[in-house]
Write a protein that holds these residues in place. Sequence first.
Motif, mmCIF file in Angstrom:
data_model
loop_
_atom_site.group_PDB
_atom_site.id
_atom_site.type_symbol
_atom_site.label_atom_id
_atom_site.label_comp_id
_atom_site.label_asym_id
_atom_site.label_seq_id
_atom_site.Cartn_x
_atom_site.Cartn_y
_atom_site.Cartn_z
ATOM 1 N N THR A 16 -8.867 -10.527 2.228
ATOM 2 C CA THR A 16 -8.594 -9.200 1.662
ATOM 3 C C THR A 16 -9.197 -9.080 0.267
ATOM 4 O OG1 THR A 16 -6.478 -9.248 2.849
ATOM 5 C CG2 THR A 16 -6.742 -7.536 1.201
ATOM 6 N N SER A 17 -9.204 -10.177 -0.459
ATOM 7 C CA SER A 17 -9.584 -10.096 -1.866
ATOM 8 C C SER A 17 -10.379 -11.320 -2.303
ATOM 9 C CB SER A 17 -8.292 -9.968 -2.671
ATOM 10 O OG SER A 17 -8.534 -9.313 -3.861
ATOM 11 N N ARG A 279 -1.740 -6.034 -10.686
ATOM 12 C CA ARG A 279 -0.517 -5.472 -10.094
ATOM 13 C C ARG A 279 0.460 -5.010 -11.170
ATOM 14 N NH1 ARG A 279 1.084 -8.769 -4.679
ATOM 15 N NH2 ARG A 279 -1.000 -8.669 -3.777
ATOM 16 N N THR A 341 -5.385 -1.900 4.156
ATOM 17 C CA THR A 341 -4.990 -2.733 3.022
ATOM 18 C C THR A 341 -6.227 -3.368 2.401
ATOM 19 O OG1 THR A 341 -2.807 -3.200 3.909
ATOM 20 C CG2 THR A 341 -3.729 -4.838 2.410
ATOM 21 N N GLY A 342 -6.302 -3.331 1.082
ATOM 22 C CA GLY A 342 -7.452 -3.904 0.373
ATOM 23 C C GLY A 342 -8.039 -2.847 -0.546
ATOM 24 N N TRP A 343 -8.149 -3.192 -1.804
ATOM 25 C CA TRP A 343 -8.582 -2.182 -2.777
ATOM 26 C C TRP A 343 -9.985 -1.672 -2.496
ATOM 27 C CZ3 TRP A 343 -4.933 -0.059 -5.571
ATOM 28 C CH2 TRP A 343 -5.337 0.914 -6.488
ATOM 29 N N GLU A 360 -1.096 1.018 -3.560
ATOM 30 C CA GLU A 360 -0.686 0.224 -2.412
ATOM 31 C C GLU A 360 0.747 -0.250 -2.609
ATOM 32 O OE1 GLU A 360 -3.932 -2.328 -0.535
ATOM 33 O OE2 GLU A 360 -4.235 -2.592 -2.668
ATOM 34 N N SER A 362 1.752 -3.087 -2.211
ATOM 35 C CA SER A 362 1.725 -4.426 -2.793
ATOM 36 C C SER A 362 1.608 -4.381 -4.314
ATOM 37 C CB SER A 362 0.571 -5.204 -2.192
ATOM 38 O OG SER A 362 -0.644 -4.491 -2.366
ATOM 39 N N LYS A 373 -7.249 -2.106 -8.953
ATOM 40 C CA LYS A 373 -5.921 -1.687 -9.363
ATOM 41 C C LYS A 373 -5.682 -2.208 -10.769
ATOM 42 C CE LYS A 373 -3.729 -5.238 -6.493
ATOM 43 N NZ LYS A 373 -4.721 -5.567 -5.460
ATOM 44 N N ARG A 481 1.737 -6.224 10.169
ATOM 45 C CA ARG A 481 0.371 -6.743 10.069
ATOM 46 C C ARG A 481 0.380 -8.171 9.532
ATOM 47 N NH1 ARG A 481 -1.293 -6.535 4.808
ATOM 48 N NH2 ARG A 481 -3.469 -6.969 5.259
ATOM 49 N N SER A 483 -1.026 -10.809 6.857
ATOM 50 C CA SER A 483 -1.615 -10.809 5.522
ATOM 51 C C SER A 483 -3.025 -11.395 5.551
ATOM 52 C CB SER A 483 -0.739 -11.650 4.595
ATOM 53 O OG SER A 483 -1.476 -12.085 3.481
ATOM 54 N N GLY A 484 -3.886 -10.852 4.701
ATOM 55 C CA GLY A 484 -5.248 -11.391 4.584
ATOM 56 C C GLY A 484 -5.442 -12.176 3.305
ATOM 57 N N THR A 485 -4.358 -12.520 2.615
ATOM 58 C CA THR A 485 -4.518 -13.195 1.321
ATOM 59 C C THR A 485 -3.858 -14.563 1.256
ATOM 60 O OG1 THR A 485 -2.556 -12.061 0.498
ATOM 61 C CG2 THR A 485 -4.687 -11.062 -0.015
ATOM 62 N N ARG A 493 3.806 -9.509 7.800
ATOM 63 C CA ARG A 493 4.501 -8.524 6.973
ATOM 64 C C ARG A 493 5.051 -7.413 7.859
ATOM 65 N NH1 ARG A 493 2.938 -10.487 2.174
ATOM 66 N NH2 ARG A 493 0.744 -10.661 1.584
ATOM 67 N N TYR A 495 6.834 -3.775 7.444
ATOM 68 C CA TYR A 495 7.054 -2.717 6.451
ATOM 69 C C TYR A 495 7.976 -1.679 7.072
ATOM 70 C CZ TYR A 495 2.441 -4.621 5.027
ATOM 71 O OH TYR A 495 1.372 -5.430 4.700
HETATM 72 C C1 G6P Z 1 -4.556 -8.091 -2.809
HETATM 73 C C2 G6P Z 1 -5.445 -6.924 -2.546
HETATM 74 C C3 G6P Z 1 -4.621 -5.723 -2.170
HETATM 75 C C4 G6P Z 1 -3.687 -6.048 -1.033
HETATM 76 C C5 G6P Z 1 -2.866 -7.248 -1.346
HETATM 77 C C6 G6P Z 1 -2.013 -7.720 -0.179
HETATM 78 O O1 G6P Z 1 -3.803 -7.883 -3.949
HETATM 79 O O2 G6P Z 1 -6.214 -6.622 -3.685
HETATM 80 O O3 G6P Z 1 -5.477 -4.692 -1.844
HETATM 81 O O4 G6P Z 1 -2.816 -4.961 -0.803
HETATM 82 O O5 G6P Z 1 -3.692 -8.318 -1.716
HETATM 83 O O6 G6P Z 1 -2.832 -8.078 0.873
HETATM 84 P P1 G6P Z 1 -2.265 -8.792 2.140
HETATM 85 O O7 G6P Z 1 -3.415 -8.838 3.090
HETATM 86 O O8 G6P Z 1 -1.746 -10.145 1.715
HETATM 87 O O9 G6P Z 1 -1.109 -7.936 2.628
#
Ligand code: G6P
Length: 540
Positions: A16-17, A279, A341-343, A360, A362, A373, A481, A483-485, A493, A495
């Motif tokens: 994601t980031s 954040r 999700t993802g800036w 977002e 998050s 952000k 979903r 998480s991608g981080t 997650r 919601y």
């Molecule tokens: C980072 C990204 C955000 C995203 C957050 C959660 O902070 O910059 O854009 O919302 O991670 O991502 P996730 O995939 O873990 O839900």
Amino acid sequence: MTDVQTTRYDDQKPGTSGLRKTVSVFKQPHYLENFVQAIFDCVPELKGGLLILGGDGRYHNDVAIQTILRIAAANGVAKVMVGKDGILSTPAVSNMIRQYGANGGFVLSASHNPGGPDGDFGIKYNVSNGGPAATSLTDAVFERTKVMEHYQIADGHVDLSTLGHSNLGAMAVSVFDPVTDYADLMETLFDFETIRRFLTSDLSLIFDAMHAVTGPYAQEIFVRRLGVNSDALMNATPLPDFGGGHPDPNPVYAKALFDRMFGDDAPDFGAASDGDGDRNIVLGRGVYVSPSDSLAVITANAHLAPAYRDGIKGVARSMPTSRASDVVAAAMGIESFETPTGWKYFGNLLDAGRITVCGEESAGTSSDHVREKDGLWAILMWLNILAVRRLSVQDILTDHWATYGRHYYSRHDYESVAADKAEDVMARLQGQLTTLPGTTLRKETISAADSFTYHDPIDGSVTENQGLRVMFESGSRFVMRLSGTGTAGATLRLYLEAYEPKDGDHHADLSKRLEPIAAIAEDLTNLRQTVGRDGPSVVS
Ligand code: G6P
Ligand code: ZN
């Protein structure tokens, strides 16, 4: 300059980031070098160009910066501007790229993940608009890491502790103060005079920098420019391991802040940011503002801040973010957008002038002043709104809900679960999507259910499989979903969102109000049993 024959890694796919891994992974021979070289290979305009470089000060930041400088020099970059001591918050990197017309920048951070030798590290490449690289570029970089055979690296070392100019081979290096330009930008956006008067006479504030990058920024902005007493800042010294904590501003990791805000003699306003400063969370006395509500409140009130005086063009939120901002946008007659999700997905809308603010769930909120952000921006926006309206945080929320209705909202995270079990949960829900509409469960009738696909209205790109949505006729919803981080196992997650119209009860107990939606989600997914947990690891 040395041309090094390298060993490839097959796990350098940015999430994601950016690329986020444990420090031990980054310390493997050639690991960082390969990834950085792959970026130079995919972004030819960096040759002869200007690059911004800095990070959140976490463990390995200093080592990684020297490596990147040496690779940049070997790849013919004309100039690198690097924050003193290697420090730069993520929004400050974005601003520097834009302000100095740089070709791109590297942000070294794993955001809110823990730091230290056993913690996480990360690297993200931002492009010339100041925002994170689009998926097309990060995919190309990943492909490159799978076939590359060499990287180029120069000799040398740059002293990052002293401001000024030097050279690394033919490349110019400028070590600059990471705070001033950013603080100046904030001063052009908000009414510092009104905020200062309010902060020095009527409103007590605490800010928790969580031993992360925003400490020096908060010192300059809150203490030096806005007249706040320095004891209002908690954990304002950046530490490589964030003092052993997670620099994640949520009720678990920012417990000390929450305890103060919910305790006796709580200040009027509390806020925190994360590891790299993008954040934010906002609290009032005895009240936590959900980030989704924060976006909606900012959308409705941004015109009270000087830079947004003429109104905002539109608003975007990530899909799992509550629909509170949609309701405000509809009432204001402006466009609203739902993105994955993802800036990075906000970038096109911001560049095209379709939106002014975005956010977002998050804990991310920002505007078109940068392409990231921005934690301190959101906090200053709240202070500007409070200073003009002269209401408490709770009164602002109460008034907002009475005008637009309330979206009760909570996110349940199941962290570090077995990846195959997490996939099973997703597959189970996915398999039911087509049959769900029209079904009534626990008195809630499902109106629609799908896997979210985003059609970018600017470049026409299509992004699929961005999370599963189950919508109810009542206006409530749940989303699930992966998480991608995360860096360990999978994080699921869930919601939860329950809508209460404007004449309804806006002061019910949050978890009670969400209970029926949570129970339906559990019925449909068998989540807890499948992943072998009694409940979520974090509720925010
Ligand atoms: C980072 C990204 C955000 C995203 C957050 C959660 O902070 O910059 O854009 O919302 O991670 O991502 P996730 O995939 O873990 O839900
Ligand atoms: Zn962050």
